[in-house]
Design a protein around this motif. Structure first.
Motif, short mmCIF file in Angstrom:
data_model
loop_
_atom_site.label_atom_id
_atom_site.label_comp_id
_atom_site.label_asym_id
_atom_site.label_seq_id
_atom_site.Cartn_x
_atom_site.Cartn_y
_atom_site.Cartn_z
N PHE A 56 -41.45 1.95 22.33
CA PHE A 56 -41.05 0.57 23.03
C PHE A 56 -41.79 0.22 24.02
O PHE A 56 -42.41 -0.87 24.20
N GLY A 106 -45.81 -2.20 16.80
CA GLY A 106 -44.43 -2.85 16.64
C GLY A 106 -43.84 -2.34 15.28
O GLY A 106 -42.61 -2.16 15.17
N SER A 107 -44.56 -2.13 14.55
CA SER A 107 -44.09 -1.83 13.00
C SER A 107 -43.55 -0.40 12.96
O SER A 107 -42.42 -0.07 12.44
N TYR A 167 -42.18 1.04 15.73
CA TYR A 167 -40.88 0.88 16.39
C TYR A 167 -40.01 0.50 15.35
O TYR A 167 -38.74 1.03 15.54
N TYR A 168 -40.30 -0.73 14.67
CA TYR A 168 -39.30 -1.17 13.92
C TYR A 168 -38.83 -0.06 12.97
O TYR A 168 -37.70 0.19 12.53
N LEU A 169 -39.66 0.62 12.10
CA LEU A 169 -39.46 1.56 11.12
C LEU A 169 -38.87 2.95 11.80
O LEU A 169 -38.08 3.44 10.95
N ASN A 170 -39.07 3.01 12.98
CA ASN A 170 -38.29 4.45 13.53
C ASN A 170 -37.27 3.99 14.73
O ASN A 170 -36.82 4.86 15.22
N GLN A 171 -36.80 2.77 14.68
CA GLN A 171 -35.80 2.61 15.40
C GLN A 171 -34.49 3.21 15.53
O GLN A 171 -33.77 3.64 16.29
N GLN A 172 -34.04 3.74 14.22
CA GLN A 172 -32.86 4.39 14.00
C GLN A 172 -32.88 5.90 14.73
O GLN A 172 -32.13 6.37 15.27
#
Length: 171
Positions: free
Chosen positions: A107, A153-154, A156-161
């Motif tokens: 992030f 950004g992708s 971050y989104y894909l690995n947010q969990q």
């Protein structure tokens, strides 16, 4: 006078490739490579071998670009401003790899790369008022960083969990 220009060009190369060297220090860390290998990545992620040649070319273009501006002379209007902006974007560039690979902060790296994109755009516009060729040489860099921002950004989104669960496990 020609010798001075050669020295300016060599300094431009050293400064730009010096910034890249900072990132290389963090890329040689096995834990960074292992961590990155386990992240989920979007389908638009290029193979790892692409990054080295692309960044080498981009740092060369950046070096030539800043040299063309510096060559005008520090007395030329806006040259000091342009070089200052260039150094700011270069600093943002240099800290992305330690943030992403060293601290595993996807992030914060995303925030950095967005600021980097803006800084490159502003630098490019100021360079344009001094040397159109210098500004054109920054276009591939701007495009690549835009693409890299989308990747960041992708990721971050894909690995947010993973990020959320890792941070909730910390004391």
């Amino acid at each position: 006078m020609k010798g001075v220009q050669v020295i300016k060009f060599i300094i431009s190369l050293m400064v730009c490739f010096g910034a890249s060297g900072l990132g290389a220090l963090f890329m040689t860390n096995d834990s960074a490579a292992n961590w990155y290998a386990h992240l989920q990545k979007p389908n638009i992620t290029p193979p790892d071998w692409v990054f080295g040649p692309v960044w080498t070319l981009l740092y060369l273009l950046m070096s030539i670009s800043v040299f063309l501006v510096w060559k005008k002379g520090l007395d030329y209007p806006k040259v000091k401003l342009a070089i200052g902006l260039f150094l700011i974007q270069l600093a943002l560039n240099a800290i992305w790899t330690p943030i992403f690979f060293g601290y595993h902060s996807i992030f914060l790296a995303l925030i950095d790369i967005i600021l980097l994109f803006i800084a490159i755009l502003v630098t490019l516009l100021v360079f344009k008022s001094i040397s159109i060729p210098a500004s054109i040489l920054l276009v591939p860099y701007l495009l690549w960083v835009g693409y890299a921002a989308i990747l960041n950004g992708s990721i971050y989104y894909l690995n947010q969990q993973k990020v959320l669960s890792a941070s909730s496990q910390k004391p």
